[in-house]
Design an enzyme around this catalytic site. Sequence first.
Site, PDB file in Angstrom:
ATOM      1  N   THR A  36       0.879  -1.170   0.073  1.00 20.19           N
ATOM      2  CA  THR A  36       0.175  -0.184   0.059  1.00 20.19           C
ATOM      3  C   THR A  36       0.804   1.179  -0.073  1.00 20.19           C
ATOM      4  OG1 THR A  36      -1.734   1.241   1.218  1.00 20.19           O
ATOM      5  CG2 THR A  36      -0.099  -0.377   2.446  1.00 20.19           C
ATOM      6  N   ASP A  37       0.301   2.359  -0.549  1.00 23.89           N
ATOM      7  CA  ASP A  37       0.822   3.772  -0.399  1.00 23.89           C
ATOM      8  C   ASP A  37       0.911   4.041   1.052  1.00 23.89           C
ATOM      9  OD1 ASP A  37      -2.108   3.735  -0.781  1.00 23.89           O
ATOM     10  OD2 ASP A  37      -1.914   5.736  -0.590  1.00 23.89           O
ATOM     11  N   TYR A  60      -2.305   0.210  10.275  1.00 24.44           N
ATOM     12  CA  TYR A  60      -2.254  -0.616   9.143  1.00 24.44           C
ATOM     13  C   TYR A  60      -1.055  -0.481   8.296  1.00 24.44           C
ATOM     14  CZ  TYR A  60      -3.808  -1.187   4.590  1.00 24.44           C
ATOM     15  OH  TYR A  60      -3.866  -1.980   2.989  1.00 24.44           O
ATOM     16  N   LYS A  64       1.491  -3.438   7.153  1.00 26.21           N
ATOM     17  CA  LYS A  64       1.718  -3.670   5.910  1.00 26.21           C
ATOM     18  C   LYS A  64       3.117  -3.460   5.411  1.00 26.21           C
ATOM     19  CE  LYS A  64      -0.670  -4.431   2.890  1.00 26.21           C
ATOM     20  NZ  LYS A  64      -1.286  -5.987   2.193  1.00 26.21           N
TER      21      LYS A  64
END
Length: 230
Positions: A36-37, A60, A64
């Site tokens: 993810t960014d 989050y 990740k």
Amino acid sequence: AAESDQASAFRINADAPRVLAEEAERLGAPLIHYSTDYVFDGNKQGTWLEDDVPAPLSVYGRSKLAGEQAIAEVGGAHLILRCSWVYGLTGKNFLLTMLKLAESRDTLSIVDDQIGTPTWSCTIADATAGIIRDMSEPAQLAAHTGVYHVCAGGHTSWFGFAQAIFAHPSVTQRPTLHPITTAEYPTPARRPKNSRLNTDKFRRTFGDLPAWDDALAACLQLRGDPTTKV
């Protein structure tokens, strides 16, 4: 929910990818993993490169990033594909939230100071299928082990994303949109203000990706007519 259940977030996003990487290495199979960014803090002025130092703002994002690191530590052949602002016609995502809210509200306030690239899930799926098709031999994929940014072309804000959704001819309910700041819409997870991912590495290696607004139009066209080929 990752912010309120850190343990589960790390089990799913960090521990599980490590196990998958270990099994893939044992089998001699390459692993394709999605990230993810949100591994970045959003403070950079330009687009984020694959080798920029991550500094996630949320549980989050940290979970990740831990998954990325776990896969790299195992050392097998892998591709880590960082995606951004993913939406689609199923599940929970910004597109479906906007369409649902429009059924009951005449006005919507949308954050306008977070910038990124809306990316249709089908864009990511097609890109992944292309990688697998073009590099059918595990050794080919292994030669390209590493992190890649995979998202559509261009960028916009959440407000701009909403404007594009409601401008599409297939969308009949069109509320009035008001731009607001991040401070006016607090969320459990802090989100980076700049989520623009640089996709040059992916494009050089695996091929081009569509513009975000073209992909959105194709997605909404499919929603309006499921028989449409896109």
